[in-house]
Design a protein around this motif. Structure first.
Motif, PDB file in Angstrom:
ATOM      1  N   THR A  42       0.863  -1.165   0.000  1.00 47.75           N
ATOM      2  CA  THR A  42       0.000   0.000   0.000  1.00 47.75           C
ATOM      3  C   THR A  42       0.906   1.222   0.000  1.00 47.75           C
ATOM      4  O   THR A  42       2.130   1.094  -0.065  1.00 47.75           O
ATOM      5  N   THR A  43       0.327   2.383   0.031  1.00 46.49           N
ATOM      6  CA  THR A  43       1.117   3.611   0.025  1.00 46.49           C
ATOM      7  C   THR A  43       0.677   4.512   1.172  1.00 46.49           C
ATOM      8  O   THR A  43      -0.440   4.408   1.678  1.00 46.49           O
ATOM      9  N   ALA A  44       1.574   5.405   1.574  1.00 45.10           N
ATOM     10  CA  ALA A  44       1.256   6.404   2.595  1.00 45.10           C
ATOM     11  C   ALA A  44       2.256   7.535   2.465  1.00 45.10           C
ATOM     12  O   ALA A  44       3.353   7.354   1.924  1.00 45.10           O
ATOM     13  N   VAL A  45       1.886   8.718   2.955  1.00 50.98           N
ATOM     14  CA  VAL A  45       2.831   9.832   2.930  1.00 50.98           C
ATOM     15  C   VAL A  45       3.722   9.765   4.163  1.00 50.98           C
ATOM     16  O   VAL A  45       3.325   9.271   5.212  1.00 50.98           O
ATOM     17  N   CYS A  46       4.936  10.262   4.020  1.00 48.69           N
ATOM     18  CA  CYS A  46       5.924  10.265   5.091  1.00 48.69           C
ATOM     19  C   CYS A  46       5.491  11.216   6.206  1.00 48.69           C
ATOM     20  O   CYS A  46       4.772  12.187   5.969  1.00 48.69           O
ATOM     21  N   GLY A  47       5.973  10.973   7.426  1.00 49.92           N
ATOM     22  CA  GLY A  47       5.560  11.756   8.581  1.00 49.92           C
ATOM     23  C   GLY A  47       6.655  12.586   9.204  1.00 49.92           C
ATOM     24  O   GLY A  47       6.584  12.882  10.401  1.00 49.92           O
ATOM     25  N   TYR A  48       7.657  12.970   8.441  1.00 52.67           N
ATOM     26  CA  TYR A  48       8.702  13.837   8.984  1.00 52.67           C
ATOM     27  C   TYR A  48       8.497  15.279   8.529  1.00 52.67           C
ATOM     28  O   TYR A  48       7.776  16.035   9.141  1.00 52.67           O
ATOM     29  N   CYS A  49       9.100  15.678   7.421  1.00 52.72           N
ATOM     30  CA  CYS A  49       9.062  17.093   7.049  1.00 52.72           C
ATOM     31  C   CYS A  49       7.873  17.406   6.152  1.00 52.72           C
ATOM     32  O   CYS A  49       7.092  16.532   5.778  1.00 52.72           O
ATOM     33  N   SER A  50       7.778  18.654   5.767  1.00 52.97           N
ATOM     34  CA  SER A  50       6.622  19.138   5.024  1.00 52.97           C
ATOM     35  C   SER A  50       6.645  18.788   3.552  1.00 52.97           C
ATOM     36  O   SER A  50       5.700  19.099   2.830  1.00 52.97           O
ATOM     37  N   THR A  51       7.702  18.126   3.087  1.00 55.57           N
ATOM     38  CA  THR A  51       7.746  17.752   1.670  1.00 55.57           C
ATOM     39  C   THR A  51       6.563  16.859   1.332  1.00 55.57           C
ATOM     40  O   THR A  51       5.933  17.010   0.291  1.00 55.57           O
ATOM     41  N   GLY A  52       6.264  15.901   2.203  1.00 61.20           N
ATOM     42  CA  GLY A  52       5.102  15.036   1.994  1.00 61.20           C
ATOM     43  C   GLY A  52       5.346  13.955   0.966  1.00 61.20           C
ATOM     44  O   GLY A  52       4.505  13.717   0.086  1.00 61.20           O
ATOM     45  N   CYS A  53       6.475  13.256   1.074  1.00 64.93           N
ATOM     46  CA  CYS A  53       6.818  12.211   0.101  1.00 64.93           C
ATOM     47  C   CYS A  53       5.862  11.028   0.189  1.00 64.93           C
ATOM     48  O   CYS A  53       5.375  10.684   1.274  1.00 64.93           O
ATOM     49  N   GLY A  54       5.637  10.386  -0.947  1.00 64.53           N
ATOM     50  CA  GLY A  54       4.854   9.168  -0.987  1.00 64.53           C
ATOM     51  C   GLY A  54       5.746   7.960  -0.797  1.00 64.53           C
ATOM     52  O   GLY A  54       6.798   7.842  -1.427  1.00 64.53           O
ATOM     53  N   LEU A  55       5.345   7.050   0.093  1.00 66.07           N
ATOM     54  CA  LEU A  55       6.111   5.844   0.372  1.00 66.07           C
ATOM     55  C   LEU A  55       5.283   4.616   0.025  1.00 66.07           C
ATOM     56  O   LEU A  55       4.071   4.587   0.252  1.00 66.07           O
ATOM     57  N   LYS A  56       5.933   3.619  -0.525  1.00 68.69           N
ATOM     58  CA  LYS A  56       5.292   2.339  -0.823  1.00 68.69           C
ATOM     59  C   LYS A  56       5.577   1.401   0.336  1.00 68.69           C
ATOM     60  O   LYS A  56       6.736   1.107   0.642  1.00 68.69           O
ATOM     61  N   ILE A  57       4.538   0.944   1.002  1.00 68.14           N
ATOM     62  CA  ILE A  57       4.672   0.128   2.205  1.00 68.14           C
ATOM     63  C   ILE A  57       4.457  -1.336   1.834  1.00 68.14           C
ATOM     64  O   ILE A  57       3.446  -1.696   1.230  1.00 68.14           O
ATOM     65  N   HIS A  58       5.395  -2.174   2.214  1.00 67.18           N
ATOM     66  CA  HIS A  58       5.322  -3.605   1.917  1.00 67.18           C
ATOM     67  C   HIS A  58       4.811  -4.342   3.151  1.00 67.18           C
ATOM     68  O   HIS A  58       5.364  -4.210   4.245  1.00 67.18           O
ATOM     69  N   LYS A  83      15.619   9.824   6.404  1.00 64.52           N
ATOM     70  CA  LYS A  83      14.563   9.739   7.416  1.00 64.52           C
ATOM     71  C   LYS A  83      13.381   8.935   6.895  1.00 64.52           C
ATOM     72  O   LYS A  83      12.790   8.139   7.626  1.00 64.52           O
ATOM     73  N   GLY A  84      13.008   9.161   5.641  1.00 64.01           N
ATOM     74  CA  GLY A  84      11.904   8.415   5.058  1.00 64.01           C
ATOM     75  C   GLY A  84      12.196   6.931   4.961  1.00 64.01           C
ATOM     76  O   GLY A  84      11.343   6.086   5.280  1.00 64.01           O
ATOM     77  N   GLN A 637      15.124  15.062  17.880  1.00 61.43           N
ATOM     78  CA  GLN A 637      15.653  13.703  17.709  1.00 61.43           C
ATOM     79  C   GLN A 637      14.885  12.650  18.500  1.00 61.43           C
ATOM     80  O   GLN A 637      15.400  11.554  18.732  1.00 61.43           O
ATOM     81  N   SER A 638      13.662  12.943  18.914  1.00 66.24           N
ATOM     82  CA  SER A 638      12.866  11.951  19.621  1.00 66.24           C
ATOM     83  C   SER A 638      12.746  10.671  18.806  1.00 66.24           C
ATOM     84  O   SER A 638      12.753   9.572  19.363  1.00 66.24           O
ATOM     85  N   ARG A 639      12.650  10.825  17.485  1.00 72.02           N
ATOM     86  CA  ARG A 639      12.547   9.652  16.614  1.00 72.02           C
ATOM     87  C   ARG A 639      13.871   9.284  15.963  1.00 72.02           C
ATOM     88  O   ARG A 639      14.302   8.125  16.012  1.00 72.02           O
ATOM     89  N   THR A 640      14.523  10.248  15.313  1.00 69.47           N
ATOM     90  CA  THR A 640      15.697   9.892  14.502  1.00 69.47           C
ATOM     91  C   THR A 640      16.821   9.291  15.337  1.00 69.47           C
ATOM     92  O   THR A 640      17.608   8.492  14.823  1.00 69.47           O
ATOM     93  N   SER A 641      16.898   9.631  16.622  1.00 67.02           N
ATOM     94  CA  SER A 641      17.956   9.047  17.458  1.00 67.02           C
ATOM     95  C   SER A 641      17.730   7.564  17.709  1.00 67.02           C
ATOM     96  O   SER A 641      18.641   6.862  18.171  1.00 67.02           O
ATOM     97  N   LYS A 642      16.536   7.052  17.407  1.00 70.86           N
ATOM     98  CA  LYS A 642      16.232   5.644  17.641  1.00 70.86           C
ATOM     99  C   LYS A 642      16.698   4.744  16.495  1.00 70.86           C
ATOM    100  O   LYS A 642      16.652   3.525  16.618  1.00 70.86           O
ATOM    101  N   SER A 643      17.124   5.329  15.394  1.00 71.55           N
ATOM    102  CA  SER A 643      17.565   4.546  14.240  1.00 71.55           C
ATOM    103  C   SER A 643      19.082   4.433  14.240  1.00 71.55           C
ATOM    104  O   SER A 643      19.783   5.447  14.140  1.00 71.55           O
ATOM    105  N   PRO A 644      19.640   3.226  14.334  1.00 74.30           N
ATOM    106  CA  PRO A 644      21.099   3.076  14.278  1.00 74.30           C
ATOM    107  C   PRO A 644      21.698   3.623  12.990  1.00 74.30           C
ATOM    108  O   PRO A 644      22.794   4.194  12.997  1.00 74.30           O
ATOM    109  N   ILE A 645      20.974   3.465  11.894  1.00 70.78           N
ATOM    110  CA  ILE A 645      21.490   3.952  10.612  1.00 70.78           C
ATOM    111  C   ILE A 645      21.541   5.473  10.598  1.00 70.78           C
ATOM    112  O   ILE A 645      22.549   6.073  10.208  1.00 70.78           O
TER     113      ILE A 645
END
Length: 738
Positions: A42-58, A83-84, A637-645
């Motif tokens: 399915t698809t959904a928009v990203c939840g970080y910045c205001s760009t509003g990218c479309g993501l394909k979710i598997h 981030k996306g 960084q509440s979220r981004t600090s949780k990603s090792p990458i």
């Protein structure tokens, strides 16, 4: 009593934590529970910045297991920033809030049931209101949750619970642009579409670094086939400035003088569109008279930009057919921010660079749903971007929501900084913080933290239980995050995109929407929100509220239509819908030259520049600039600090950029620990020697909690947005006062 309310969260017999089931009419998945949905995408928009990218979710067994950028989505066209790519990873953190937590007498926080949590929430806030009045409580909202949840929170607090005061963290990033557009255009109306990045002959970025802050927008710039001029106005040699054809390295906060000087030169070069000015604007002659004082000598002295460069830039603008002007936080976060934004707007108006492809006075939004907050959060504006003080507007919203008109306040209440000041004086004693982190992000954070500690009752509703603000909480309500609930976001180009639930929230965490429903029923105002049975039902109320407004979206049928169309830009009216089943992908404003003031004309607005609130002196000889650190970091960084990458993609230690000449004078070596100190606090960071900052200026990323130990509390008088980027600081070698 709460037991009687819990069934409202049961869907198809699932448990309490099984929030809103994927809507079958939207996703074609029938009525199966989430764990019985077959493998699919399915698809959904990203939840970080205001760009509003479309993501394909598997999906596998109804759960998201991976994602890739959506090739067909008109925003990002198959691209995504780090981030996306890591959006799912941060949901798995051990730091997630998984049950309500109540602070005990010894300061520890212990799990309690949802029933107890909602009882405590309502009883303690009501007790404060009963003892001190309705003005003794307030809420702070966010630009990070879906529009429908923002709308529910604002209407619940102000209409249902009788709270007068509430604001959102969009006050920190977008309030300036809101006010600038409303005053200049008559409505908060960013006019552009992302294809303007690709259609311009000349792009002017003022206080904007899209290469880092909005990398997918920058990719659109790089796709421009016109070999465009790229002009960057910024004290620091940012990544965007490095790729510019002209970098105007102005003295901090001198941009207003620079823009007025450019306006004077363009008038002298006869590069203005007088026919457009006469037909579509007011007060140009007064503005023309105002800028006469900004001659080359004055502008050069105030900005540190040479006469030659200023003339060269003016000629480039004058000789271009399609000029687009862009700004972000470097403009918005200033003590004279609104008039600076309007100085940019004035340049676009006077040169006729409005309403055509590749043109516009274009504010790039910060958060994923700051635009939704601006229109529907019911904080600074009445629901649907109406006016609390307008009786006609109050009557309209009362009718749409089927509530008594008397439940609607006649003013918007206090702004963010005023709410905190009233907590400090004891006038406000209870605060509800939803999906934001003011202990880290607010100016002069030592004072902000002392203020939060004064509260009789602080509730933090968040996906993580260990944010800097949660440490002060009396009660923590665990919330679902992006990917664990549904709703809509509105991006910078006014595109409404769809957020879908593709994972279960951990433990007992609930969608904010579900938490609001529980509170409404326990508070005793549930009947007022009988129509608010789901996010999509709330979207239908948003549509009705938007009718007749500049942001009219009555032509959008439902979530399925948004999904099918790859998002839909507002406005999209019922009349437009009657003409075509599919809205145009590019929906630019003001192509007809008509604005939203009663006379349908835009206004020229201007003011004499004022001095920085804090000038450097012997003790504090440097000007501190703040901003985005890297493309892999996000806000606090509440979220981004949780990603090792993501953690590997930016420095492990906090740092300050300092010019090598200053470092030599102070005997500071690269990577040495230093102390940055201001009149408010200090920060211990590593020194990074670079010519990206000018002598006597420093730069620190906003993502480190120490940065706002330093910033001062001056706000713009019109937008009340804080000025984060111009405080005076000193630097001590060897860790200084460590």
């Amino acid at each position: 009593m709460i037991k009687n309310l819990l069934p409202v969260l049961h869907q198809k017999g699932g448990p309490l934590t099984e929030q809103l089931v994927l809507s079958p009419q939207t996703y074609g998945l029938g009525s199966l529970p989430i764990d019985q949905i077959p493998d699919s995408t399915t698809t959904a928009v990203c939840g970080y910045c205001s760009t509003g990218c479309g993501l394909k979710i598997h999906l596998k067994d109804g759960q998201a297991i991976n994602l890739t950028p959506s090739v067909k989505y008109p925003v990002n066209l198959g691209m995504a920033c780090p981030k996306g790519w890591e959006a799912l990873r941060v949901l798995e953190s051990d730091d997630r809030a998984t049950s309500p937590l109540l602070r005990q007498a010894d300061g520890s926080k212990q799990p309690v049931s949802w029933q107890d949590a909602i009882d405590i929430f309502c009883d303690r806030f009501k007790a404060i209101q009963n003892q001190y009045g309705n003005e003794a409580v307030a809420f702070l909202s966010t630009g990070q949750i879906p529009t429908e949840e923002m709308a529910f929170l604002g209407c619940l607090a102000k209409f249902g619970m009788g709270w007068k005061h509430g604001d959102a963290n969009t006050r920190q990033c977008m309030a300036t642009s809101v006010v600038a557009y409303k005053q200049s255009f008559g409505f908060d109306a960013p006019p552009f579409t992302y294809s303007d990045f690709e259609a311009s002959d000349t792009l002017v970025f003022v206080g904007a670094n899209p290469c880092i802050a909005h990398p997918i927008m920058w990719q659109r710039v790089l796709s421009n086939p016109n070999n465009p001029e790229i002009i960057v106005v910024d004290p620091r040699r940012t990544e965007t400035a490095m790729n510019a054809t002209e970098h105007l390295a102005i003295y901090p906060k001198s941009d207003l003088a620079l823009l007025y000087g450019l306006a004077k030169l363009l008038i002298e070069m006869k590069a203005i569109k007088q026919d457009y000015i006469d037909a579509n604007t007011t007060d140009f002659e007064s503005f023309k008279q105002h800028v006469q004082a900004f001659d080359l000598e004055r502008v050069a002295a105030e900005t540190d930009v040479s006469d030659e460069q200023l003339i060269r830039v003016a000629k480039k603008i004058a000789n271009s057919q399609r000029v687009s002007f862009w700004w972000t936080m470097g403009v918005n976060q200033s003590y004279q921010a609104v008039r600076t934004a309007q100085a940019i707007i004035n340049l676009a108006l006077m040169t006729g660079n409005m309403g055509r492809p590749g043109t516009g006075a274009n504010s790039i939004t910060g958060q994923c749903n700051a635009m939704g907050s601006r229109l529907f959060s019911n904080t600074t504006n009445l629901f649907g971007h109406h006016d609390f003080a307008n009786p006609t507007h109050r009557a309209k919203i009362a009718d749409v929501l089927a509530i008594p008109e008397g439940r609607i306040p006649t003013d918007s209440g206090l702004a963010y900084d005023q709410i905190l000041s009233n907590i400090e004086t004891g006038s406000i004693r209870g605060l509800w913080v939803v999906a934001t982190n003011p202990s880290h992000s607010w100016i002069n954070s030592p004072r902000a933290q002392k203020i939060l500690a004064k509260l009789d009752f602080l509730v933090v509703q968040d996906m993580y239980s260990n944010t800097e603000t949660a440490k002060f909480a009396h009660l923590i309500l665990p919330a679902a995050s992006w990917g664990e609930k549904e709703g809509t976001f509105i991006n910078s180009e006014r595109r409404i995109g769809l957020l879908k639930r593709v994972k279960k929230a951990p433990g007992q965490a609930l969608a904010d929407y579900s938490i609001f429903r529980l509170i409404a029923n326990r508070w005793g105002c549930g009947a007022m929100f009988e129509k608010w049975v789901s996010p999509e039902a709330t979207f239908q109320l948003l549509k009705q509220a938007s009718r007749g407004q500049a942001c009219d979206i009555t032509g959008i049928d439902d979530y399925a239509m948004i999904d099918r169309c790859g998002g839909i830009q507002w406005p999209y009216t019922a009349f437009e819908r009657s003409l075509s089943d599919t809205p145009a992908q590019e929906r630019r404003l003001f192509s007809d030259g008509k604005y939203f003031h009663p006379d349908q004309k835009a206004k020229f607005l201007f003011v004499e520049p004022t001095e920085m609130p804090e000038l450097p002196d012997e003790t504090y000889p440097f000007i501190l600039l703040t901003g985005r650190g890297s493309v892999s970091q996000w806000h606090t960084q509440s979220r981004t600090s949780k990603s090792p990458i993501l953690r590997k993609l930016y420095p492990a230690d906090p740092y300050v950029e300092i010019h090598p000449d200053n470092a030599a004078e102070l005997d500071i070596e690269d990577q040495a620990w230093v102390t940055i100190h201001s009149r408010r606090g200090y920060a211990i960071v590593r020194a990074v020697l670079t010519t990206c900052v000018q002598p006597d200026q420093l730069f620190m990323p906003m993502h480190d909690g120490q940065t706002n130990n330093l910033t001062h509390e001056k706000v713009d008088p019109f937008s009340r947005q804080p000025s984060y980027k111009d405080c005076a600081v000193g630097i001590l070698p060897s860790g200084g006062i460590r």
